[in-house]
Design a protein around this motif. Structure first.
Motif, PDB file in Angstrom:
ATOM      1  N   CYS A 139       0.563  -0.912  -0.031  1.00  0.00           N
ATOM      2  CA  CYS A 139       0.093   0.232   0.114  1.00  0.00           C
ATOM      3  C   CYS A 139       0.725   1.324   0.350  1.00  0.00           C
ATOM      4  N   ASP A 140       2.162   1.041   0.330  1.00  0.00           N
ATOM      5  CA  ASP A 140       2.938   1.914   0.002  1.00  0.00           C
ATOM      6  C   ASP A 140       3.221   2.635  -1.219  1.00  0.00           C
ATOM      7  N   MET A 141       2.994   3.953  -1.770  1.00  0.00           N
ATOM      8  CA  MET A 141       2.833   3.876  -3.120  1.00  0.00           C
ATOM      9  C   MET A 141       3.844   3.579  -4.359  1.00  0.00           C
ATOM     10  N   GLY A 142       4.813   3.474  -3.521  1.00  0.00           N
ATOM     11  CA  GLY A 142       5.937   2.885  -4.610  1.00  0.00           C
ATOM     12  C   GLY A 142       6.232   1.536  -4.187  1.00  0.00           C
ATOM     13  N   GLU A 143       5.423   1.172  -2.955  1.00  0.00           N
ATOM     14  CA  GLU A 143       5.570  -0.324  -3.445  1.00  0.00           C
ATOM     15  C   GLU A 143       4.375  -1.197  -4.172  1.00  0.00           C
ATOM     16  N   TYR A 144       2.853  -0.502  -4.094  1.00  0.00           N
ATOM     17  CA  TYR A 144       2.425  -1.038  -4.914  1.00  0.00           C
ATOM     18  C   TYR A 144       2.454  -0.710  -6.131  1.00  0.00           C
ATOM     19  N   ILE A 145       3.169   0.545  -7.077  1.00  0.00           N
ATOM     20  CA  ILE A 145       4.155   0.168  -8.162  1.00  0.00           C
ATOM     21  C   ILE A 145       4.519  -0.471  -8.516  1.00  0.00           C
ATOM     22  N   VAL A 146       5.815  -1.129  -8.053  1.00  0.00           N
ATOM     23  CA  VAL A 146       6.521  -2.143  -8.180  1.00  0.00           C
ATOM     24  C   VAL A 146       5.830  -3.355  -8.194  1.00  0.00           C
ATOM     25  N   GLN A 147       4.742  -3.519  -7.172  1.00  0.00           N
ATOM     26  CA  GLN A 147       4.683  -4.472  -7.225  1.00  0.00           C
ATOM     27  C   GLN A 147       3.027  -4.825  -8.293  1.00  0.00           C
ATOM     28  N   LEU A 148       2.682  -3.826  -9.064  1.00  0.00           N
ATOM     29  CA  LEU A 148       1.822  -4.260  -9.593  1.00  0.00           C
ATOM     30  C   LEU A 148       2.593  -4.461 -10.981  1.00  0.00           C
ATOM     31  N   ASP A 149       3.792  -3.801 -11.110  1.00  0.00           N
ATOM     32  CA  ASP A 149       4.179  -4.712 -12.301  1.00  0.00           C
ATOM     33  C   ASP A 149       5.151  -5.359 -12.340  1.00  0.00           C
ATOM     34  N   GLY A 150       5.041  -6.555 -10.615  1.00  0.00           N
ATOM     35  CA  GLY A 150       5.876  -7.528 -10.876  1.00  0.00           C
ATOM     36  C   GLY A 150       6.834  -7.171 -10.026  1.00  0.00           C
ATOM     37  N   GLU A 151       7.395  -6.646  -9.534  1.00  0.00           N
ATOM     38  CA  GLU A 151       9.215  -6.235  -9.649  1.00  0.00           C
ATOM     39  C   GLU A 151       9.509  -6.228  -8.462  1.00  0.00           C
ATOM     40  N   LYS A 152      10.711  -6.021  -7.534  1.00  0.00           N
ATOM     41  CA  LYS A 152      10.697  -5.649  -6.415  1.00  0.00           C
ATOM     42  C   LYS A 152      11.533  -4.233  -6.359  1.00  0.00           C
ATOM     43  N   PRO A 153      11.458  -3.567  -5.058  1.00  0.00           N
ATOM     44  CA  PRO A 153      11.413  -2.768  -5.146  1.00  0.00           C
ATOM     45  C   PRO A 153      13.447  -2.385  -5.721  1.00  0.00           C
ATOM     46  N   SER A 154      13.349  -0.647  -6.194  1.00  0.00           N
ATOM     47  CA  SER A 154      15.374  -0.745  -6.298  1.00  0.00           C
ATOM     48  C   SER A 154      15.429  -0.385  -5.244  1.00  0.00           C
ATOM     49  N   HIS A 155      15.060   0.242  -4.090  1.00  0.00           N
ATOM     50  CA  HIS A 155      15.546   1.447  -3.316  1.00  0.00           C
ATOM     51  C   HIS A 155      15.070   1.406  -1.813  1.00  0.00           C
ATOM     52  N   ILE A 156      15.246   1.189  -0.912  1.00  0.00           N
ATOM     53  CA  ILE A 156      14.720   0.953   0.187  1.00  0.00           C
ATOM     54  C   ILE A 156      14.279   2.535   1.300  1.00  0.00           C
ATOM     55  N   ILE A 157      14.080   3.303   0.854  1.00  0.00           N
ATOM     56  CA  ILE A 157      13.204   4.032   0.597  1.00  0.00           C
ATOM     57  C   ILE A 157      12.585   4.478  -0.734  1.00  0.00           C
ATOM     58  N   MET A 158      12.263   4.555  -1.334  1.00  0.00           N
ATOM     59  CA  MET A 158      12.108   4.763  -2.985  1.00  0.00           C
ATOM     60  C   MET A 158      11.666   4.067  -3.421  1.00  0.00           C
ATOM     61  N   PRO A 159      10.838   2.609  -3.167  1.00  0.00           N
ATOM     62  CA  PRO A 159      10.833   1.758  -4.559  1.00  0.00           C
ATOM     63  C   PRO A 159      10.859   1.801  -5.664  1.00  0.00           C
ATOM     64  N   ALA A 160       9.770   2.446  -6.265  1.00  0.00           N
ATOM     65  CA  ALA A 160       9.819   2.790  -7.896  1.00  0.00           C
ATOM     66  C   ALA A 160      10.588   3.623  -8.021  1.00  0.00           C
ATOM     67  N   ILE A 161      11.967   4.077  -7.279  1.00  0.00           N
ATOM     68  CA  ILE A 161      13.338   5.204  -8.033  1.00  0.00           C
ATOM     69  C   ILE A 161      13.522   5.354  -9.544  1.00  0.00           C
ATOM     70  N   HIS A 162      13.206   3.790 -10.553  1.00  0.00           N
ATOM     71  CA  HIS A 162      13.769   3.336 -11.290  1.00  0.00           C
ATOM     72  C   HIS A 162      12.880   3.812 -12.814  1.00  0.00           C
ATOM     73  N   LYS A 163      11.761   4.213 -12.073  1.00  0.00           N
ATOM     74  CA  LYS A 163      10.492   4.596 -13.336  1.00  0.00           C
ATOM     75  C   LYS A 163       9.930   5.706 -13.173  1.00  0.00           C
ATOM     76  N   THR A 164       9.721   5.958 -14.452  1.00  0.00           N
ATOM     77  CA  THR A 164       9.868   7.802 -15.012  1.00  0.00           C
ATOM     78  C   THR A 164       7.887   6.948 -15.141  1.00  0.00           C
ATOM     79  N   LYS A 165       7.900   8.784 -14.686  1.00  0.00           N
ATOM     80  CA  LYS A 165       6.187   8.813 -14.541  1.00  0.00           C
ATOM     81  C   LYS A 165       5.210   8.122 -15.876  1.00  0.00           C
ATOM     82  N   GLN A 166       5.983   8.592 -17.350  1.00  0.00           N
ATOM     83  CA  GLN A 166       4.994   8.019 -18.282  1.00  0.00           C
ATOM     84  C   GLN A 166       5.540   6.220 -18.036  1.00  0.00           C
ATOM     85  N   GLN A 167       6.060   5.841 -17.464  1.00  0.00           N
ATOM     86  CA  GLN A 167       6.267   4.147 -17.442  1.00  0.00           C
ATOM     87  C   GLN A 167       5.398   3.864 -16.436  1.00  0.00           C
ATOM     88  N   ILE A 168       4.507   5.024 -15.278  1.00  0.00           N
ATOM     89  CA  ILE A 168       3.692   3.971 -14.276  1.00  0.00           C
ATOM     90  C   ILE A 168       2.580   4.696 -14.385  1.00  0.00           C
TER      91      ILE A 168
END
Ligand code: SF4
Lengths: 479, 227
Positions: free
Chosen positions: A140-169
């Motif tokens: 339910c953390d927004m970043g964690e939700y985004i990576v889970q939706l894409d079947g990924e793991k977090p790429s940063h411990i504080i900012m899980p979806a930092i590897h994604k651009t807003k276009q990708q999201i």
């Protein structure tokens, strides 16, 4: 989501993945931009370097003191939590922790577990275990939700979806969130996540959270967050399960403010987060909300191995701020996924060998230039470069006398490397031999191969000088 | 042997060559305070307001005589159709008499009206135990009268703060209020709140109203002369 969908990659293939990561310009730009931003934000929080040093010294002292009393504090925490009505469980590894949590969920016939941000639950791969038991585990953390939706793991411990651009999201939401249309507006994207997840908070039977600090004296679990999902997960469902590593305990409430102040400033350059959530009891008689049951799972998973050695024990001082990764030149270039571990970057390089063993993680301690930036910014002064050198030794050599071997000790030992270093040591410790070898090398320099494995891929070939240094110095003195 | 025993046994078997003395946290902060210029009430109020504004929170100075009417006007301006509040607080009576439309007491267990709470409530009103000037932070201890979700679920959170309860730092607030002492044990849930909920998880762009309130409005009780 099925387990097989996870794009999680084995830590043992770290070296292969780094090549692909550095060749990806989008990924590199995402990380470079974000890390530059986070570094600048942190620096702005610490204008007075002398004051920062005083705070770091205190924070290090608190962590060292807490660790020196760890078994006593854990027992005190357990006693106090139990007296407060919170149930305490102990797990030696991820499977045990997952089994405990699945057991709690089943006892309540739970179908949905909402999760606040918890890196320890990533470490145990709890989501996969819950899915296997037929229970949905929703980040339910927004970043964690985004990576889970894409079947990924977090790429940063504080900012899980930092590897994604807003276009990708935007594309991801339009494809996978029912009813969502394509939008690149960050506010609208967050609005979509908010609406969907609020429905889930209402219907979930169980909420899971991590713990930033556990206070032994008062039996208080402290959670640091900005979004409010942590508060939702710990206040709305009937059951709250918290999971934490055994090292997170401190003795007194007064030990928290110095650590908390450095945590948020080091992590995201914020003087404080939106919420600091302190949980000491389940719902009391007369109270109208809050979980009716609270559990704490204390996880070892290799921490006792680090604890057994006084040098490696400093690893456990970590408060998971992520500053070491934000400042790491290697992390910034390869990104979090290349590591294949729950905790990437410098902290992952020194922690993962304990949680996963050196057999799969022996390459990680080599992913450092030893520039020392990590140790310089670490709010609890963990000597990360020293630990990296120590673990490089442990990965390639048997344990030194008086030290118990680590899991996977010597896993990267190679005959070729031993022969090369053995020869090097022999030559360098015998002056006559050294002169003979260097004389020969300079005289045979024409035979140096023009292609030298990986070295010449982007550099000119190495070639011995015309004369040895000794000869050159003798010649100059002669003049 | 249980997991617990094995973990504790391994920890106890580890060498302990150094045994650090207990850290003197209060002494540390006392020394830090001596280095700083110190602050008076006016400076603390100014600091709090500045920091809270940085978190996107709004601070409105009010007096004991005026706060309820200010709140009523805010509710009208923000088209708040339902304002949730806690009964039996020292401020409840004044609130109930203020003529605010859609005033709803949080007087039932959440279990019987969870959906309505999430879908139909526009704003929540809570009192506070004080605040921290250094970071622009409210101290909120939910209890039977003012439950936890009052400051979390409604999209707008109105908080009433007495300027007399404004502390310089977190440690000063903890010490002054005796957190965890025998007389004031830690409550089920204690909160520090600094602004409305937010996230920077998409390209480090800040967006407000992640899961909790989208707006935080602090009614700061000051003396007539301080308005
Ligand atoms: S090792 Fe230090 S810098 Fe890195 S996450 Fe832990 S506390 Fe932060």
């Amino acid at each position: 989501m099925a387990v097989s969908e996870l794009k999680f990659v084995p830590a043992s293939e770290f070296k292969q993945r780094t090549g692909a990561a550095v060749a990806d310009p989008h990924l590199r730009r995402s990380f470079r931009t974000a890390m530059d931003y986070l570094m600048a934000k942190r620096a702005a929080q610490f204008p007075d370097s002398a004051a920062l040093e005083r705070q770091r010294a205190l924070a290090e002292h608190i962590r060292k003191y807490s660790l020196s009393r760890l078994p006593d504090l854990l027992e005190q925490l357990e006693r106090q939590l139990t007296a407060n009505g919170i149930q305490v469980h102990w797990a030696e590894n991820g499977e045990q922790a997952n089994a405990i949590i699945v057991g709690i969920a089943k006892a309540h016939a739970a179908k949905l577990m909402v999760k606040g941000k918890s890196m320890v639950s990533e470490e145990t791969e709890l989501n996969a275990a819950m899915e296997a038991a037929g229970i949905e585990a929703l980040e339910c953390d927004m970043g964690e939700y985004i990576v889970q939706l894409d079947g990924e793991k977090p790429s940063h411990i504080i900012m899980p979806a930092i590897h994604k651009t807003k276009q990708q999201i935007a594309k991801l939401f339009a494809e996978k969130v029912p009813g969502a249309s394509y939008t690149e507006s960050v506010d609208e994207l967050i609005g979509i996540g908010r609406a969907l997840l609020r429905e889930k908070f209402m219907s979930a039977e169980i909420g899971l959270s991590g713990v930033n600090f556990a206070v032994a004296e008062t039996g208080t679990l402290c959670l640091v967050e900005n979004e409010g999902n942590g508060r939702m997960c710990t206040s709305v469902p009937d059951v709250h399960v918290a999971i934490t590593g055994i090292e997170k305990v401190v003795e007194k409430l007064e030990h928290v403010p110095p650590l908390f102040g450095l945590l948020t400033r080091s992590a995201t350059g914020q003087a404080i987060t939106t919420y600091f959530n302190m949980i000491s009891r389940r719902r009391q008689p007369g109270e109208r909300d809050g979980p009716k049951e609270v559990h704490l799972v204390l996880l070892d998973n290799g921490r006792t191995q680090a604890y057994a050695d006084e040098q490696l024990r400093t690893t456990l001082q970590c408060i998971r701020c992520g500053a070491c990764m934000n400042h790491c030149p290697v992390y910034t270039r390869v990104g979090g996924h290349a590591y294949g571990t729950t905790y990437p970057g410098p902290i992952g390089e020194i922690f993962s060998p304990h949680s996963m063993g050196l057999a799969t993680t022996h390459a990680l301690p080599t992913a450092s230039t030893l520039c020392g930036a990590c140790a310089e910014v670490c709010p609890v002064k963990i000597p990360i470069p020293e630990l990296l050198i120590r673990l490089r030794g442990d990965a390639t050599h048997p344990a030194s006398p008086g030290h118990a071997p680590l899991a996977g000790q010597g896993a990267a030992a190679s005959l070729l490397m031993n022969v090369v270093w053995g020869a090097w040591a022999t030559v360098y410790s015998r002056p006559a031999l050294y002169r003979a070898v260097t004389w020969l090398a300079t005289r045979l320099r024409a035979l140096t191969p023009p292609i030298q494995s990986g070295w010449t891929r982007s550099r000119t070939p190495l070639k011995a000088a015309r004369r040895t240094l000794h000869e050159e110095l003798a010649r100059r003195r002669g003049k | 042997m249980s997991a617990r025993e094995r973990i504790l046994r391994r920890l106890r078997a580890a060498p302990q060559s150094l045994a650090p003395l207990p850290p003197d946290v209060c002494g540390f902060y006392a020394a830090e305070r001596k280095r700083s210029a110190g602050d008076d009430r006016t400076q603390r109020i100014a600091r709090f307001c500045g920091q809270m504004a940085g978190w996107h929170g709004e601070v409105i100075p009010v007096t004991r005589g005026s706060w309820a009417q200010t709140l009523r006007q805010l509710c009208i301006a923000k088209k708040v159709g339902s304002l949730l509040y806690g009964r039996n607080t020292p401020y409840a009576k004044v609130l109930e008499d203020a003529g605010i439309g859609g005033l709803t007491p949080y007087d039932r267990p959440v279990d019987v009206w969870k959906t309505d709470l999430f879908r139909d409530i526009d704003a929540g009103f809570t009192t506070t135990r004080g605040a921290i000037a250094e970071t622009g932070t409210l101290i909120v201890w939910p209890d039977a009268n003012e439950p936890r979700l009052l400051s979390l679920v409604p999209p707008i959170h109105f908080a009433l703060l007495d300027a007399d309860q404004l502390h310089g730092t977190l440690i000063e607030a903890m010490t002054a209020q005796g957190w965890g002492a025998a007389a004031t044990p830690m409550p089920s849930n204690a909160l520090l709140i600094s602004g409305p909920s937010k996230t920077s998880d998409i390209q480090v762009t800040v967006a407000y109203g992640a899961h909790g309130p989208k707006e935080l409005i602090v009614l700061l009780l000051v003396g007539e002369g301080e308005l």
